[in-house]
Motif scaffolding. Structure first.
Motif, PDB file in Angstrom:
ATOM      1  N   ALA A   1       0.826  -1.211   0.000  1.00  0.00           N
ATOM      2  CA  ALA A   1       0.000   0.000   0.000  1.00  0.00           C
ATOM      3  C   ALA A   1       0.864   1.267   0.000  1.00  0.00           C
ATOM      4  O   ALA A   1       0.677   2.171  -0.812  1.00  0.00           O
ATOM      5  CB  ALA A   1      -0.924  -0.015   1.209  1.00  0.00           C
TER       6      ALA A   1
ATOM      7  N   GLY B   1       2.670   6.250  -4.564  1.00  0.00           N
ATOM      8  CA  GLY B   1       1.387   6.941  -4.434  1.00  0.00           C
ATOM      9  C   GLY B   1       1.377   7.857  -3.210  1.00  0.00           C
ATOM     10  O   GLY B   1       0.953   9.008  -3.287  1.00  0.00           O
TER      11      GLY B   1
ATOM     12  N   TYR C   1       6.096   1.759 -13.144  1.00  0.00           N
ATOM     13  CA  TYR C   1       6.418   2.063 -11.741  1.00  0.00           C
ATOM     14  C   TYR C   1       7.912   1.822 -11.479  1.00  0.00           C
ATOM     15  O   TYR C   1       8.577   2.589 -10.787  1.00  0.00           O
ATOM     16  CB  TYR C   1       5.564   1.131 -10.893  1.00  0.00           C
ATOM     17  CG  TYR C   1       5.269   1.535  -9.466  1.00  0.00           C
ATOM     18  CD1 TYR C   1       4.199   2.368  -9.157  1.00  0.00           C
ATOM     19  CD2 TYR C   1       6.019   1.024  -8.412  1.00  0.00           C
ATOM     20  CE1 TYR C   1       3.884   2.674  -7.853  1.00  0.00           C
ATOM     21  CE2 TYR C   1       5.705   1.327  -7.099  1.00  0.00           C
ATOM     22  CZ  TYR C   1       4.640   2.156  -6.824  1.00  0.00           C
ATOM     23  OH  TYR C   1       4.326   2.453  -5.525  1.00  0.00           O
TER      24      TYR C   1
ATOM     25  N   PHE D   1      -5.989   3.405  -5.390  1.00  0.00           N
ATOM     26  CA  PHE D   1      -4.612   3.196  -5.878  1.00  0.00           C
ATOM     27  C   PHE D   1      -3.714   2.914  -4.686  1.00  0.00           C
ATOM     28  O   PHE D   1      -2.898   1.999  -4.686  1.00  0.00           O
ATOM     29  CB  PHE D   1      -4.128   4.455  -6.615  1.00  0.00           C
ATOM     30  CG  PHE D   1      -2.758   4.279  -7.211  1.00  0.00           C
ATOM     31  CD1 PHE D   1      -2.598   3.641  -8.435  1.00  0.00           C
ATOM     32  CD2 PHE D   1      -1.626   4.727  -6.549  1.00  0.00           C
ATOM     33  CE1 PHE D   1      -1.339   3.455  -8.990  1.00  0.00           C
ATOM     34  CE2 PHE D   1      -0.361   4.545  -7.091  1.00  0.00           C
ATOM     35  CZ  PHE D   1      -0.218   3.911  -8.313  1.00  0.00           C
TER      36      PHE D   1
ATOM     37  N   THR E   1      -3.519  -8.169  -5.962  1.00  0.00           N
ATOM     38  CA  THR E   1      -2.473  -8.199  -4.948  1.00  0.00           C
ATOM     39  C   THR E   1      -3.053  -8.593  -3.581  1.00  0.00           C
ATOM     40  O   THR E   1      -2.478  -9.432  -2.877  1.00  0.00           O
ATOM     41  CB  THR E   1      -1.824  -6.797  -4.856  1.00  0.00           C
ATOM     42  OG1 THR E   1      -1.055  -6.608  -6.029  1.00  0.00           O
ATOM     43  CG2 THR E   1      -0.958  -6.649  -3.657  1.00  0.00           C
TER      44      THR E   1
HETATM   45  N1  PFF Z   1      -0.244   1.259  -3.478  1.00  0.00           N
HETATM   46  C1  PFF Z   1       0.852   1.617  -4.324  1.00  0.00           C
HETATM   47  C2  PFF Z   1       1.185   3.092  -4.138  1.00  0.00           C
HETATM   48  O1  PFF Z   1       0.440   3.810  -3.454  1.00  0.00           O
HETATM   49  O2  PFF Z   1       2.171   3.538  -4.691  1.00  0.00           O
HETATM   50  C3  PFF Z   1       0.576   1.331  -5.764  1.00  0.00           C
HETATM   51  C4  PFF Z   1       0.242  -0.095  -6.093  1.00  0.00           C
HETATM   52  C5  PFF Z   1       0.886  -1.151  -5.443  1.00  0.00           C
HETATM   53  C6  PFF Z   1      -0.669  -0.351  -7.071  1.00  0.00           C
HETATM   54  C7  PFF Z   1       0.572  -2.467  -5.763  1.00  0.00           C
HETATM   55  C8  PFF Z   1      -0.971  -1.657  -7.400  1.00  0.00           C
HETATM   56  C9  PFF Z   1      -0.344  -2.707  -6.740  1.00  0.00           C
HETATM   57  F1  PFF Z   1      -0.633  -3.926  -7.058  1.00  0.00           F
END
Ligand code: PFF
Length: 446
Positions: free
Chosen positions: A18, A22, A101, A222, A230
């Motif tokens: 998480a 982001g 990413y 997100f 996930t």
């Molecule tokens: N939650 C992560 C962030 O805030 O950067 C983004 C992310 C992680 C998106 C894992 C999707 C995922 F499968």
């Protein structure tokens, strides 16, 4: 029988997924662009009212299925098993996200390297350095991306316990300590901290518009890595007896807390040294902050290393969680080794990542577009605005309307009162899918 996390390992791994890029730039940037604290209040309300509800649903799929997401859905669907199991292919969204990413994590690695030398003091120079990394210095971008790629794939190759859990168990606390140290430093620099705190915590509700509500909901999804398999994949490795509700609350709490600490640190510098709070995304981190660090001499270099290292950790723990769902599926479905599965997924991610880099590199940019955008932006747009929300709707619908209610009652009975369960079930069936549909439609038409 798949490997299981320890209880703390699960919470840290899920929080590691998480907490990511982001939190580092989407959160502070959106707070900055949407009037500060009012946005945080909304974000909290939507995180608990909508994202929390859908998160528990995704957890149930993994917990009850106890295998990769395609197979879990097949096992759990009462009818049309094959069709429902196709929803497991939302794990491809996570792999698509991983490709761009990891390019950004590569930039972060490059900035850690830069932090050991002299940083640019003028915003124009800082902008030029960042611009050059993206559009001119393809060798650095490729080297850094490749280093990040191999690190992440190495971790996933070690499996749930020896790789993902171990990584999170040391990276997450280190990330936290680095951030707390920076927070203390922020406290010591004049009244920047007070201004940042006021900006983040004193609500200005007049700033809330329809746009803000939907942006906050999008960020909540997100940020909690939802709709991409996930959550159910990690939940398939939950140790028995885990309190699903308490673990989810801990994950959400860690995610919010780190977002807020990042916001405090970033805005303290921004206020103390007079940069623009509405500066967008990468500009805030790679341009404004580096010039601010540059003003502090050696201390600035140290802070810059600490800051970008914490971003690196946040990014890496998220990226491993994007790769694991597909690898886990390939291993189960085709009975191949983890390494073989990683080679297949790796080739795909690597090629796409290189395409993303070329889509910003000036001499090749024109040849690497998709739907009229650089491939990097097209992937970012399609995953965040279309595929992630779509995945979250499908999972909410599946758990709300397809799974047997008794199975859910059994699953949650130790962790929720009867009233709480009914409220959750109602929100899951009638509010969450509509709310997500609203963000999707809004983002597509705006
Ligand atoms: N939650 C992560 C962030 O805030 O950067 C983004 C992310 C992680 C998106 C894992 C999707 C995922 F499968």
């Amino acid at each position: 029988m798949n490997e299981k996390f320890t209880k703390i390992g699960f919470v840290l791994a899920m929080a590691g997924s998480a907490v990511g890029l982001g939190n580092a730039w989407k959160f502070p940037t959106m707070v900055g662009n949407n009037g500060g604290s009012a946005f945080i209040v909304l974000y909290l309300a939507l995180t608990f009212g909508v994202a929390f509800v859908a998160f528990l649903a995704e957890l149930s799929v993994g917990r009850l299925g106890e295998t990769d997401v395609v197979n879990s859905l097949y096992k759990l669907a009462p009818k049309h098993k094959k069709t429902w199991s196709l929803a497991g292919f939302f794990m491809i969204t996570a792999v698509l996200i991983a490709s761009f990413y990891m390019v950004v994590i590569g930039w972060i690695l490059y900035y850690i390297y830069l932090s050991f030398g002299s940083l640019p003091t003028q915003a124009s120079d800082a902008g030029a350095i960042f611009g050059k990394l993206l559009s001119g210095d393809v060798a650095s971008a490729l080297i850094c991306f490749s280093a990040v790629f191999f690190l992440i794939f190495y971790v996933v190759s070690r499996g749930i316990k020896g790789g993902i859990e171990k990584l999170n168990i040391w990276m997450m606390p280190t990330l936290f300590i680095l951030l707390v140290l920076m927070l203390f430093y922020s406290l010591s620099i004049g009244d920047g901290f007070m201004q940042a705190a006021k900006f983040l915590f004193v609500p200005n509700f007049s700033a809330i518009t329809g746009d803000t509500v939907l942006a906050a909901l999008g960020l909540a999804f997100f940020s909690l890595s939802m709709g991409v398999c996930t959550v159910p994949t990690y939940a398939a490795s939950l140790p028995s007896g885990t309190n699903l509700v308490r673990s989810t609350l801990s994950i959400i709490f860690i995610n919010i807390m780190i977002g807020i600490i990042m916001g405090l640190v970033v805005f303290t510098f921004v206020f103390a040294y007079g940069a623009d709070t509405t500066q967008a995304g990468p500009g805030l981190i790679f341009v404004s902050l580096t010039t601010l660090f540059a003003k502090l001499g050696v201390v600035g270099n140290l802070l810059s290393v600490a800051f970008f290292t914490s971003l690196l950790f946040a990014g890496v723990t998220s990226a491993v969680s994007m790769i694991e769902p597909f690898v886990f599926y390939l291993v189960n479905r085709f009975k191949i080794s983890r390494i073989n599965a990683l080679v297949y997924v790796g080739i795909f991610v690597y090629i796409l990542g290189v395409f993303c880099i070329f889509s910003y590199y000036e001499p090749t940019a024109a040849n690497f577009t998709l739907f009229g955008k650089p491939i990097f932006d097209a992937l970012d747009y399609a995953t965040s605005n279309i595929l992630m929300p779509l995945g979250a709707i499908v999972f909410s619908f599946f758990v709300g309307f397809m799974l047997k209610k008794e199975a859910l009652v059994m699953l949650f009975s130790g962790f929720m009162s009867k009233g709480m369960f009914e409220a959750w079930y109602f929100l899951l069936r009638y509010i969450t899918p509509l709310a997500i549909m609203a963000i999707m439609i809004y983002q597509l038409v705006k």
